[in-house]
Scaffold this active site. Structure first.
Site, short mmCIF file in Angstrom:
data_model
loop_
_atom_site.label_atom_id
_atom_site.label_comp_id
_atom_site.label_asym_id
_atom_site.label_seq_id
_atom_site.Cartn_x
_atom_site.Cartn_y
_atom_site.Cartn_z
N HIS A 13 1.00 -1.24 0.29
CA HIS A 13 -0.06 0.26 -0.15
C HIS A 13 0.82 1.04 0.04
O HIS A 13 0.94 1.50 1.40
CB HIS A 13 -1.05 0.09 1.21
CG HIS A 13 -1.63 1.33 1.14
ND1 HIS A 13 -3.42 0.96 1.74
CD2 HIS A 13 -1.65 1.97 1.11
CE1 HIS A 13 -3.61 2.31 2.01
NE2 HIS A 13 -3.13 3.38 1.08
N HIS A 15 1.72 5.50 -1.45
CA HIS A 15 0.75 6.47 -2.43
C HIS A 15 2.62 7.13 -2.91
O HIS A 15 3.16 7.85 -2.70
CB HIS A 15 0.57 7.49 -1.56
CG HIS A 15 -1.20 7.65 -0.89
ND1 HIS A 15 -1.33 7.23 -1.76
CD2 HIS A 15 -1.24 6.22 0.14
CE1 HIS A 15 -2.63 6.63 -0.83
NE2 HIS A 15 -2.05 6.64 0.69
N LYS A 99 -9.75 -0.63 -5.37
CA LYS A 99 -9.27 0.50 -4.57
C LYS A 99 -10.66 1.29 -4.27
O LYS A 99 -10.98 1.49 -4.59
CB LYS A 99 -8.50 1.13 -4.54
CG LYS A 99 -8.32 1.89 -3.39
CD LYS A 99 -7.85 1.32 -2.50
CE LYS A 99 -7.84 2.14 -0.20
NZ LYS A 99 -6.82 2.49 -0.20
N HIS A 136 -10.11 1.22 2.04
CA HIS A 136 -9.96 1.93 2.84
C HIS A 136 -11.14 1.79 3.67
O HIS A 136 -12.28 2.44 3.51
CB HIS A 136 -10.13 3.21 2.52
CG HIS A 136 -9.90 4.13 3.69
ND1 HIS A 136 -8.61 4.92 3.67
CD2 HIS A 136 -10.62 4.58 4.68
CE1 HIS A 136 -8.78 6.03 5.12
NE2 HIS A 136 -9.58 5.54 5.64
N HIS A 174 -4.55 -1.07 6.16
CA HIS A 174 -4.15 -0.26 6.98
C HIS A 174 -5.30 -0.73 7.61
O HIS A 174 -5.55 0.38 9.09
CB HIS A 174 -4.11 1.61 6.42
CG HIS A 174 -4.92 2.17 5.97
ND1 HIS A 174 -6.39 1.56 6.56
CD2 HIS A 174 -4.62 3.13 4.89
CE1 HIS A 174 -6.60 2.91 5.04
NE2 HIS A 174 -6.25 2.92 4.15
N ASP A 247 1.47 2.50 3.31
CA ASP A 247 0.77 3.86 3.28
C ASP A 247 1.50 5.42 3.73
O ASP A 247 0.98 6.45 3.90
CB ASP A 247 -0.66 3.61 4.39
CG ASP A 247 -2.00 4.49 3.80
OD1 ASP A 247 -1.26 5.15 3.12
OD2 ASP A 247 -2.43 5.20 4.99
N1 LIG Z 1 -3.47 7.67 4.70
C1 LIG Z 1 -3.60 8.71 5.07
O1 LIG Z 1 -3.34 9.12 5.78
N2 LIG Z 1 -3.79 9.46 3.89
C2 LIG Z 1 -3.35 8.83 2.44
C3 LIG Z 1 -5.06 8.43 2.25
C4 LIG Z 1 -5.38 7.03 2.37
O2 LIG Z 1 -4.57 5.79 2.37
O3 LIG Z 1 -6.39 6.91 3.62
C5 LIG Z 1 -3.07 9.94 1.17
O4 LIG Z 1 -3.42 9.62 0.20
O5 LIG Z 1 -2.90 11.17 1.47
ZN LIG Z 2 -3.53 5.21 1.75
ZN LIG Z 3 -6.67 4.93 3.89
#
Ligand SMILES: NC(=O)N[C@@H](CC(=O)O)C(=O)O
Ligand SMILES: [Zn+2]
Ligand SMILES: [Zn+2]
Length: 346
Positions: A13, A15, A99, A136, A174, A247
């Site tokens: 996971h 970003h 997702k 999520h 998460h 995450d």
């Molecule tokens: N985890 C987070 O707090 N933020 C994530 C989005 C997510 O995974 O929920 C993001 O894209 O910033």
């Molecule tokens: Zn995330």
């Molecule tokens: Zn998330």
């Protein structure tokens, strides 16, 4: 133990964002990790297979020279997602998962799903072709307390969905509560959970005690200590349905340090050092490989990586920058609030 060699880990996971941010952060993952499930919550989101193909190309272009890294692409589920497009994406090998963001649940989720009924045709197709759904897992109902949103999601959304479509493979991403851990453990099949690095380290006090600390704010928000203890037991335990999904979610500092700061914690750069610390503390270093390198591929039906990395315990604390400078702006690095002695040395 002064050093440990494990299969090269994956991040289930992640970003990476886009543009200058992508260029600034990708190396922190690809230096250590072989693969990662790439979150589709860009602006605008990655909705179709052709969006995902284009995003994958941008990721590969941003990869530092000499790094070997495989992005595993996902699609952002909407109420209009086409089952045929999703199936095409899986068949071509491009798409690893779809997702689900309940609309409004987290960063860039306003285009997500409001009415699950409308997404049923896609979910049914996914169940049929064996394509996992990553969720999520938080409700967005304003009446529900933010600390209860995961537990209420399980009860009111996830469990009904799994009863209706038992063949659908679901990754609860998460996981932050003992409710989530218990729910996964009780499942007969087709359910697994990822756990972040930071939720193994902080509880909600980190955000609120002694001043408000925006760099510990993420979603799902860190819960009370009993939950952190349950997450640690699951991550270091023998159940193969729990694996690493960092995450890691970079936001530039001005968007975190303001009156209405974004959710997200950046951990790509020091995740393996933090995890080795946690697993050593739990007297479970021998289980780190399962959590970071074996359980995830097994769940997604992929072979584990053949390469190895070595983590070594240094006498002096290992240096990590407080901030990563990207072309988009600076991003504060997760501070575990203890010195890190473990370092990826090979
Ligand atoms: N985890 C987070 O707090 N933020 C994530 C989005 C997510 O995974 O929920 C993001 O894209 O910033
Ligand atoms: Zn995330
Ligand atoms: Zn998330």
């Amino acid at each position: 133990m002064q050093s440990i060699t494990i299969r090269r880990p994956d991040d289930w996971h992640l970003h990476l964002r886009d543009g200058a941010m992508l260029e600034g952060v990708i190396g922190d993952t690809s230096r250590t990790f072989a693969r990662a499930i790439i979150m589709p919550n860009l602006v605008p989101p990655v909705v179709t297979t052709s969006d995902a193909a284009a995003y994958r190309e941008r990721i590969m272009k941003a990869l530092p020279a000499g790094h070997r890294f495989q992005p595993l692409m996902t699609l952002y589920l909407t109420e209009h997602t086409s089952p045929d497009d999703v199936e095409e994406g899986k068949k071509s090998g491009l798409i690893t998962a779809v997702k689900l963001y309940p609309a409004g649940a987290t960063t860039n989720s306003h285009g997500g799903v409001r009415d699950m009924e409308k997404s049923m045709p896609v979910l049914e197709r996914m169940a049929k072709i064996g394509l996992p759904l990553c969720v999520h897992g938080e409700v967005t109902t304003p009446e529900v307390d933010i600390f209860d949103r995961e537990a209420v999601f399980i009860e009111t959304v996830l469990d009904p969905l799994r009863r209706r479509l038992p063949e659908l493979k679901v990754t609860m991403e998460h996981v932050t509560t003992s409710d989530g851990i218990d729910y996964i453990k009780a499942a007969k099949d087709n359910l697994a959970g990822s756990i972040t690095t930071h939720h193994l380290i902080i509880n909600r006090n980190a955000i609120l005690v002694g001043g408000i600390r925006p760099h510990y704010y993420c979603l799902p928000v860190a819960k009370r200590e009993t939950h952190r203890v349950a997450l640690r037991a699951a991550a270091t335990g023998a159940d193969p349905r729990f694996f690493l999904g960092t995450d890691s979610a970079p936001h530039i500092d001005p968007l975190k340090e303001c009156a209405c700061g974004c959710a997200g914690i950046y951990t790509s750069i020091n995740t393996m050092s933090c995890l080795a610390h946690v697993f050593e503390e739990e007297d479970a270093l021998e289980r780190l490989e399962a959590f970071a390198s074996l359980n995830g591929p097994a769940w997604y039906g992929l072979p584990p990586n053949e390469e190895r990395i070595t983590l070594s315990r240094q006498a002096e604390p290992v240096f990590f920058p407080a901030k990563v400078e990207t072309g988009a702006g600076s991003v504060t690095v997760f501070d575990p609030m203890f010195p890190l002695h473990w370092e990826v040395t090979a």
